[in-house]
Design an enzyme around this catalytic site. Structure first.
Site, PDB file in Angstrom:
ATOM      1  N   SER A   1     -43.052 -12.934 -13.968  1.00 14.21           N
ATOM      2  CA  SER A   1     -42.059 -12.038 -13.370  1.00 14.21           C
ATOM      3  C   SER A   1     -41.601 -10.998 -14.400  1.00 14.21           C
ATOM      4  O   SER A   1     -41.574 -11.290 -15.601  1.00 14.21           O
ATOM      5  CB  SER A   1     -40.865 -12.869 -12.909  1.00 14.21           C
ATOM      6  OG  SER A   1     -40.149 -12.196 -11.914  1.00 14.21           O
TER       7      SER A   1
ATOM      8  N   ARG B   1     -40.031  -3.937  -5.691  1.00 16.13           N
ATOM      9  CA  ARG B   1     -39.103  -5.079  -5.762  1.00 16.13           C
ATOM     10  C   ARG B   1     -37.821  -4.702  -5.048  1.00 16.13           C
ATOM     11  O   ARG B   1     -37.252  -3.632  -5.296  1.00 16.13           O
ATOM     12  CB  ARG B   1     -38.807  -5.484  -7.200  1.00 16.13           C
ATOM     13  CG  ARG B   1     -37.771  -6.605  -7.270  1.00 16.13           C
ATOM     14  CD  ARG B   1     -37.679  -7.284  -8.620  1.00 16.13           C
ATOM     15  NE  ARG B   1     -38.537  -8.463  -8.657  1.00 16.13           N
ATOM     16  CZ  ARG B   1     -38.365  -9.509  -9.477  1.00 16.13           C
ATOM     17  NH1 ARG B   1     -37.384  -9.502 -10.352  1.00 16.13           N
ATOM     18  NH2 ARG B   1     -39.173 -10.545  -9.455  1.00 16.13           N
TER      19      ARG B   1
ATOM     20  N   GLY C   1     -40.178 -16.537 -13.720  1.00 16.45           N
ATOM     21  CA  GLY C   1     -39.512 -15.801 -14.789  1.00 16.45           C
ATOM     22  C   GLY C   1     -39.148 -16.710 -15.946  1.00 16.45           C
ATOM     23  O   GLY C   1     -39.906 -16.891 -16.894  1.00 16.45           O
ATOM     24  N   ARG C   2     -37.986 -17.359 -15.806  1.00 16.34           N
ATOM     25  CA  ARG C   2     -37.473 -18.162 -16.923  1.00 16.34           C
ATOM     26  C   ARG C   2     -38.416 -19.294 -17.316  1.00 16.34           C
ATOM     27  O   ARG C   2     -38.538 -19.632 -18.484  1.00 16.34           O
ATOM     28  CB  ARG C   2     -36.079 -18.688 -16.577  1.00 16.34           C
ATOM     29  CG  ARG C   2     -35.043 -17.576 -16.598  1.00 16.34           C
ATOM     30  CD  ARG C   2     -33.787 -17.977 -15.854  1.00 16.34           C
ATOM     31  NE  ARG C   2     -34.090 -18.246 -14.454  1.00 16.34           N
ATOM     32  CZ  ARG C   2     -33.250 -18.799 -13.590  1.00 16.34           C
ATOM     33  NH1 ARG C   2     -32.050 -19.158 -13.996  1.00 16.34           N
ATOM     34  NH2 ARG C   2     -33.589 -18.992 -12.326  1.00 16.34           N
TER      35      ARG C   2
ATOM     36  N   GLN D   1     -43.647  -2.390 -14.328  1.00 13.98           N
ATOM     37  CA  GLN D   1     -42.501  -2.184 -13.433  1.00 13.98           C
ATOM     38  C   GLN D   1     -41.732  -0.961 -13.921  1.00 13.98           C
ATOM     39  O   GLN D   1     -41.269  -0.933 -15.069  1.00 13.98           O
ATOM     40  CB  GLN D   1     -41.578  -3.400 -13.434  1.00 13.98           C
ATOM     41  CG  GLN D   1     -40.494  -3.276 -12.360  1.00 13.98           C
ATOM     42  CD  GLN D   1     -39.443  -4.377 -12.431  1.00 13.98           C
ATOM     43  OE1 GLN D   1     -38.822  -4.569 -13.479  1.00 13.98           O
ATOM     44  NE2 GLN D   1     -39.230  -5.071 -11.333  1.00 13.98           N
TER      45      GLN D   1
ATOM     46  N   CYS E   1     -36.778  -8.202 -18.770  1.00 12.73           N
ATOM     47  CA  CYS E   1     -36.325  -7.382 -19.892  1.00 12.73           C
ATOM     48  C   CYS E   1     -36.251  -8.228 -21.150  1.00 12.73           C
ATOM     49  O   CYS E   1     -35.744  -9.348 -21.117  1.00 12.73           O
ATOM     50  CB  CYS E   1     -34.912  -6.861 -19.622  1.00 12.73           C
ATOM     51  SG  CYS E   1     -34.908  -5.542 -18.442  1.00 12.73           S
TER      52      CYS E   1
ATOM     53  N   TYR F   1     -29.935  -1.389  -9.541  1.00  9.07           N
ATOM     54  CA  TYR F   1     -30.271  -0.226 -10.355  1.00  9.07           C
ATOM     55  C   TYR F   1     -30.290   1.030  -9.470  1.00  9.07           C
ATOM     56  O   TYR F   1     -29.898   0.971  -8.308  1.00  9.07           O
ATOM     57  CB  TYR F   1     -31.597  -0.477 -11.098  1.00  9.07           C
ATOM     58  CG  TYR F   1     -31.482  -1.659 -12.042  1.00  9.07           C
ATOM     59  CD1 TYR F   1     -30.545  -1.637 -13.085  1.00  9.07           C
ATOM     60  CD2 TYR F   1     -32.246  -2.809 -11.875  1.00  9.07           C
ATOM     61  CE1 TYR F   1     -30.390  -2.721 -13.940  1.00  9.07           C
ATOM     62  CE2 TYR F   1     -32.097  -3.901 -12.726  1.00  9.07           C
ATOM     63  CZ  TYR F   1     -31.168  -3.848 -13.751  1.00  9.07           C
ATOM     64  OH  TYR F   1     -31.009  -4.921 -14.587  1.00  9.07           O
TER      65      TYR F   1
HETATM   66  C1  FMN Z   1     -33.788 -12.296 -19.273  1.00  9.08           C
HETATM   67  C2  FMN Z   1     -34.183 -11.781 -17.924  1.00  9.08           C
HETATM   68  C3  FMN Z   1     -34.605 -10.484 -17.783  1.00  9.08           C
HETATM   69  C4  FMN Z   1     -34.986  -9.975 -16.549  1.00  9.08           C
HETATM   70  N1  FMN Z   1     -35.456  -8.708 -16.434  1.00  9.08           N
HETATM   71  C5  FMN Z   1     -35.910  -8.258 -15.243  1.00  9.08           C
HETATM   72  C6  FMN Z   1     -36.528  -6.987 -15.129  1.00  9.08           C
HETATM   73  O1  FMN Z   1     -36.707  -6.285 -16.098  1.00  9.08           O
HETATM   74  N2  FMN Z   1     -36.929  -6.569 -13.918  1.00  9.08           N
HETATM   75  C7  FMN Z   1     -36.770  -7.354 -12.811  1.00  9.08           C
HETATM   76  O2  FMN Z   1     -37.135  -6.936 -11.718  1.00  9.08           O
HETATM   77  N3  FMN Z   1     -36.230  -8.580 -12.898  1.00  9.08           N
HETATM   78  C8  FMN Z   1     -35.816  -9.048 -14.081  1.00  9.08           C
HETATM   79  N4  FMN Z   1     -35.322 -10.318 -14.176  1.00  9.08           N
HETATM   80  C9  FMN Z   1     -35.367 -11.188 -13.011  1.00  9.08           C
HETATM   81  C10 FMN Z   1     -36.664 -12.029 -13.034  1.00  9.08           C
HETATM   82  O3  FMN Z   1     -37.801 -11.222 -12.839  1.00  9.08           O
HETATM   83  C11 FMN Z   1     -36.644 -13.100 -11.933  1.00  9.08           C
HETATM   84  O4  FMN Z   1     -36.595 -12.466 -10.681  1.00  9.08           O
HETATM   85  C12 FMN Z   1     -35.474 -14.057 -12.076  1.00  9.08           C
HETATM   86  O5  FMN Z   1     -35.352 -14.513 -13.408  1.00  9.08           O
HETATM   87  C13 FMN Z   1     -35.631 -15.251 -11.153  1.00  9.08           C
HETATM   88  O6  FMN Z   1     -36.804 -15.946 -11.404  1.00  9.08           O
HETATM   89  P1  FMN Z   1     -36.822 -17.323 -12.277  1.00  9.08           P
HETATM   90  O7  FMN Z   1     -35.897 -18.278 -11.589  1.00  9.08           O
HETATM   91  O8  FMN Z   1     -38.257 -17.776 -12.220  1.00  9.08           O
HETATM   92  O9  FMN Z   1     -36.365 -16.992 -13.649  1.00  9.08           O
HETATM   93  C14 FMN Z   1     -34.927 -10.822 -15.424  1.00  9.08           C
HETATM   94  C15 FMN Z   1     -34.494 -12.134 -15.560  1.00  9.08           C
HETATM   95  C16 FMN Z   1     -34.139 -12.627 -16.797  1.00  9.08           C
HETATM   96  C17 FMN Z   1     -33.728 -14.072 -16.905  1.00  9.08           C
END
Ligand code: FMN
Ligand code: FAD
Length: 773
Positions: free
Chosen positions: A411, A618, A711-712, A489, A414, A570
């Site tokens: 995912s 997204r 993501g995480r 992205q 940032c 955003y």
């Molecule tokens: C540290 C961090 C940075 C993130 N940066 C972005 C980003 O740049 N663009 C975006 O669309 N989502 C961003 N997200 C959201 C993740 O892409 C993801 O949708 C969210 O963490 C939920 O998924 P997870 O439960 O697998 O972590 C970020 C999430 C985290 C934790």
């Protein structure tokens, strides 16, 4: 101690048994308005797990219940002339009347004073009691008399249902789905004793009205339903017993306790019949209350507050599972064109507790059929197939001419580690490691289209030649050393710009060194955030051109795919949400107007981006806030982007306003992906609290998404895809430097899998392990 119980249903009776057994010195009296042998409805079901709990608490009533129960192991699904049988479920069915009789006998034997045909109007009748149990059912009078205190919330569900019986025997819990000229009818059926079965029949309100059921009485309704299910009834008729059409009320109470009065069972919280948990919930409530009293002795106040505190989470979990389950039945039309195997898999896994892996243990043939069906559908869609027995997450996927090795995605995240927007070694190693770790598609973090578009000082950009070259280095690494594809992205922070690095305060405005912000309207994110300037048409032109320039740079840097970030509050999200877009011009108001600018950017990107390469968008599919964007509207948002040439919707939610109230939980955003994919007919990516390969396979096999982003989970385990591949025994493309490691992992996983299967087989409760059906 003097205990008065209002209501002789399973909750009241079972509590009276447990407390009187433990404390024969207590004075326990139960009051029930009906006669002892009066009962409404037909049968109840319990899972093996629930019965095991009952055995622990009162072996005598448990033995009596077991002796009177019909037992089965299978669930049978009849859908469009096909019958699918899924084993390993372990359920018991019993007539409600028998259950109540057994509990009454046990209570009486223990010395509980049972008073039937005693309607209680007010609790004044119980003055002098140390403890009053309000187990007076779904329409609890105690709850309504003290509504100000208990603060009940009732969510009346739209579907209509009626509880009927029949003499038709069953050897499995059976679902019949029948399409008529009026619409779809569902029958949830099970045998609860020799020669008697329960038929709960359900339909959506439109079908119900079209069939004229609003004008038919009880007998006429039953005759009508006999004609609908004539084949399934197999010559038997439907039996009525106060069988009136109702809407299911999901009831919750903010408080469960008032002084020495406590709500128990349905009075306190209901669970939809489709997970068969109402009686279980009621009896487990009784157990929890009993435990609290045991722990606190005669201190009723302490016992009740500990009951409320300790029991709430379990009740809410069951209610959540029931809610997810009932929603599946409400949206049946969405899955009506599914292949029967896929339909059955969706039905089995609807409430999250049953998954691809645990079904594989219980019903391996069924999961084999699900897996093969996925591969067949893959082939029919013209996609390459890795093998008919390969779990869905390892089947390839294609968007335009971009082919993915598997359906696991890193995912966008940032990293807050760029300087002046420049990606550096951190980005190379971070993204490179996840590509080596096997994910089919790697997303960059939100990469900004100008210096002013950044969220923080640490955010990456693609608006200079140096940045373009740095990204090219990352892309080359990914392409040169892995099978992964890489997507950039693109985004603009809008009103969430000029904020601190996440570890210094997420979304908190910079105290110094910020820059002017733009957004759809002059609405700051936090009350103390910078107020953005509403975009003028000139701003719009400039930002659109920035996006186009960034896309051209991304193309030169070698990216395989673009994503336009229209979520998380955003810039573009600020146009879509009615909470942040207060414009009165052509870019505000209706959904069509609010989408006008995001679509303009999308179209400009689409024109600038090579035709053979895909672009995704997204979105935040809901604002999680009253008056904000809803899941319903997000389907329309997806349709509009799809019409403009979008290839995939990346379905996230929220983060658009600071005071949203998201409902978190495992895979909590996946229902939005499911809805968009199956209602708008567009490919989707699910994301959000998806943590295991098992969940990924469940989501894909049930048709809830095409890709799954983690993501995480990827932050701590770059190789989660490789690890899962070894677990499932997949022949993965691994960099030659890592091949020996992968091979060792494969044989280790094979052994572990076998050991686990043996262990689970041994630990399995008699007949099965399901907590719900
Ligand atoms: C540290 C961090 C940075 C993130 N940066 C972005 C980003 O740049 N663009 C975006 O669309 N989502 C961003 N997200 C959201 C993740 O892409 C993801 O949708 C969210 O963490 C939920 O998924 P997870 O439960 O697998 O972590 C970020 C999430 C985290 C934790
Ligand atoms: C269609 C349908 C199917 C279901 N299927 C299942 C299933 O398969 N498995 C399952 O486990 N559960 C099932 N349930 C749920 C189950 O019936 C209830 O959840 C369960 O009975 C709740 O127990 P209770 O003791 O809280 O309430 P109840 O069983 O409703 O008992 C409350 C009692 O209080 C009495 N009472 C109320 N007010 C007064 C008063 N003022 N004075 C005196 N007495 C009063 C009532 O007469 C009643 O006997 C189903 C429910 C429905 C609607």
């Amino acid at each position: 101690m003097k205990i008065s119980i209002l209501g002789g249903g399973p909750a009241g009776l079972y509590f009276s048994i447990l407390i009187k057994k433990a404390r024969p010195d207590y004075e326990v009296a139960l009051y029930e308005r009906n006669r002892a042998d009066d009962t409404f409805g037909f049968g109840v079901v319990f899972s093996d797990q629930t019965l095991d709990i009952f055995r622990r608490y009162d072996p005598v009533s448990h033995a009596a219940i077991l002796a009177n129960f019909a037992y089965w192991d299978d669930i049978e699904i009849h859908f469009k002339n096909e019958t699918i049988r899924v084993g390993g479920n372990g359920f018991c069915g019993c007539s409600r009347q028998t259950l109540l009789r057994l509990l009454q006998e046990r209570a009486r034997e223990l010395g509980v004073a049972l008073h039937f045909e005693r309607e209680i109007d007010t609790l004044a009748a119980f003055a002098g009691s140390d403890l009053i149990i309000a187990a007076d059912g779904i329409n609890s009078r105690v709850r309504s008399q003290h509504a100000d205190h208990f603060q009940p919330v009732t969510d009346l569900r739209p579907n209509k249902f009626v509880w009927l019986g029949s003499t038709r025997p069953f050897d499995a819990f059976t679902f019949f789905f029948r399409e008529t000229g009026h619409g779809i009818f569902i029958a949830h059926c099970y045998q609860y004793e020799q020669g008697h079965s329960t038929w709960v029949i359900e339909t959506d309100p439109k079908t119900w009205a079209r069939a004229g059921l609003d004008k038919r009485d009880e007998a006429q309704s039953a005759r009508f339903l006999e004609s609908v299910f004539a084949k399934e009834l197999d010559g038997h008729s439907l039996i009525t017993n106060r069988s009136l059409w109702r809407n299911f009320p999901m009831i919750r109470n903010t408080r469960w306790v008032k002084d020495n009065i406590v709500l128990l069972g349905d009075a306190k919280a209901t669970a939809h019949f489709s997970i068969g948990a109402g009686t279980k919930l009621a009896m487990e409530d009784a157990i929890a209350l009993f435990e609290a009293l045991k722990a606190h002795g005669d201190d009723v106040k302490a016992a009740l507050s500990s009951f409320e505190r300790d029991r709430r989470e379990d009740v809410e979990k069951t209610q959540h599972a029931a809610n997810v389950s009932l929603v599946w039945f409400e949206h049946l039309a969405r899955f009506w064109n599914y292949d029967p195997i896929k339909f059955a898999f969706g039905l089995m896994t609807r409430s999250k507790s049953i998954t691809y892996d645990n079904l594989a243990m219980r019903a391996p043939e069924f999961v084999r059929a699900v897996t093969e069906n996925f591969a067949r559908e893959q082939e029919a869609a013209g996609l390459p197939v890795r093998g008919a027995d390969v779990p869905p997450m390892f089947q390839p996927f294609r968007l335009r001419q971009m082919e993915l090795d598997n359906r696991v995605v890193l995912s966008p995240m940032c990293m807050y580690s760029a300087d002046q927007g420049m990606p550096d070694d951190w980005h190379l190693v971070h993204l490179g490691a996840r590509a080596l770790g096997g994910a089919g598609l790697i997303f960059t973090e939100m990469t900004n289209v100008s210096s002013e578009a950044r969220i923080t000082h640490g955010c990456a950009g693609i608006y200079t030649d140096e940045q373009e070259a740095a990204w090219n280095r990352v892309v080359d690494f990914v392409h040169g050393h892995s099978a992964a594809k890489i997507c950039m992205q693109l985004g603009h922070a809008g009103r969430k710009g000029a904020t601190k690095l996440i570890w210094d305060g997420m979304d908190e405005p910079l105290e110094a060194g910020g820059w002017p912000l733009i957004a759809a309207s002059a609405v700051p994110y936090y009350p103390h955030s910078q107020v953005p300037r509403p975009m003028t048409r000139a701003d719009m032109d400039q930002v659109r051109d920035d996006f186009v320039r960034a896309a051209r740079r991304a193309q030169r840097a070698g990216f395989d795919m673009l994503e336009l970030h229209c979520g998380h509050g955003y810039l573009l999200a600020s146009f879509i949400s009615p909470l942040t877009n207060l414009r009165t011009d052509a870019y505000g108001g209706s959904l069509e107007n609010r989408l006008r600018y995001p679509l303009e950017i999308f179209t400009a990107l689409r024109d600038a981006w090579p035709i053979e390469k895909p672009i995704s968008v997204r979105i935040s599919a809901t604002d999680w806030k009253e008056g904000g964007l809803t899941g319903e509207e997000s389907v329309e948002v997806a349709r509009m982007f799809s019409r403009a040439g979008c290839d995939l919707i990346d379905v996230s939610t929220g983060q658009t306003v600071h005071d949203a109230e998201p409902v978190f939980g495992r895979m909590f955003q996946t229902p939005f992906s499911d809805k968009i994919r199956n209602e708008a007919g567009i490919a989707t990516m699910a994301v959000g609290a998806i943590t295991s390969a098992d969940q990924i396979n469940t989501i894909l096999a049930a048709g809830r998404a095409d890709l799954v982003a983690i993501g995480r989970g990827h932050l701590v385990d770059p190789s989660l895809t490789l690890r899962a591949a070894a677990w499932y025994g997949i022949d993965m493309t691994v960099p030659p430097q890592y091949a020996l490691g992968y091979r060792a992992q494969l044989s280790l996983a094979r052994r572990e899998r076998q050991e686990l299967a043996d262990l689970r087989q041994r630990a399995r409760p008699r007949g099965g392990q399901a907590a719900d059906k």
